[in-house]
Design an enzyme around this catalytic site. Sequence first.
Site, PDB file in Angstrom:
ATOM      1  CG  ASP A  86       5.449  -0.213   3.122  1.00  0.00           C
ATOM      2  OD1 ASP A  86       4.127  -0.116   3.026  1.00  0.00           O
ATOM      3  OD2 ASP A  86       6.013  -1.277   2.650  1.00  0.00           O
ATOM      4  CG  HIS A  87       0.285   5.030   3.741  1.00  0.00           C
ATOM      5  ND1 HIS A  87       0.902   5.344   4.987  1.00  0.00           N
ATOM      6  CD2 HIS A  87      -0.590   6.190   3.676  1.00  0.00           C
ATOM      7  CE1 HIS A  87      -0.088   6.957   5.981  1.00  0.00           C
ATOM      8  NE2 HIS A  87      -1.103   7.179   3.935  1.00  0.00           N
ATOM      9  NE  ARG A  88       3.305  -3.065   3.758  1.00  0.00           N
ATOM     10  CZ  ARG A  88       3.895  -3.847   3.557  1.00  0.00           C
ATOM     11  NH1 ARG A  88       3.502  -5.133   3.519  1.00  0.00           N
ATOM     12  NH2 ARG A  88       5.481  -3.792   2.853  1.00  0.00           N
TER      13      ARG A  88
ATOM     14  N   PRO B 275       0.931  -1.361  -0.196  1.00  0.00           N
ATOM     15  CG  PRO B 275       0.531  -1.185   2.615  1.00  0.00           C
ATOM     16  CD  PRO B 275       1.206  -1.918   1.429  1.00  0.00           C
TER      17      PRO B 275
END
Length: 273
Positions: free
Chosen positions: A245-247, A75
């Site tokens: 990476d939005h994590r 994501p």
Amino acid sequence: MDVETFHDGFLAAVLVPAGPGGRIVAKDVEAALAAPKKAAPVAAARPDVPLGSTVPFTTMQGAVSKNMVESLAVPTFRVGYTITTDALDQLYKKIKSKGVTMTALLAKATAMALVQHPVVNSSCRDGKSFTYSSSINIAVAVAIDGGLITPVLQDADKVDIYSLSRKWKELVDKARAKQLQPHEYNSGTFTLSNLGMFGVDRFDAILPPGTGAIMAVGASQPTVVGTKDGRIGIKSQMQVNVTADHRVIYGADLAAFLQTLSKIIEDPKDLTF
């Protein structure tokens, strides 16, 4: 793409003040924008392409395809920023004769910013945890015959700009000769990609698997800007867009990183230390 020539042909606007007291007036800006500019290089045609046929992937193309498909599972989000490059360009002109490359300058600036924002140099490999990299290894995307590869400038924050430039030349020569060793292209912790030498002003890059962020660098171009005292002038500016990476990396993280990077590039005196 190699970021070495991103500034060529875009930083040569001529602004001659003709207003009262040496002030810049509208016609000065119009004249500067109308001045001839060096054309951006045009990508070479591929006469060897077998039109109408189906050609299997080479080993390199297969690896690129696999990585791109894997990246779809991450994501991601994107943040853009405008950076003024006048001071960086002046520094480059000053030390270019000593073998310094623009690629090394940008890699060094990026590495220095990452020192202050280690979360942007982190990654998430298992979907459950962060991995904070102990080294800052800047990978730079380079187009070569038959594919794309990312030679890595390892410990870019610790290596002086002159050694970094020599190392970059060595890596590019090995990449073009297809002699890079695995650790020289798969150890990156942050990636730079550039299409500025083709006149592209902005674009989004796909995040390489196993890393936290990649920065797309556009062309540096003369831009009309307003000054703090209400006047107008021209500054060379480039657009950068970071895919992350939005994590593990959030919007505020990237915003802070880009602010730091901008300060380093706009006042680059520390790049030569």
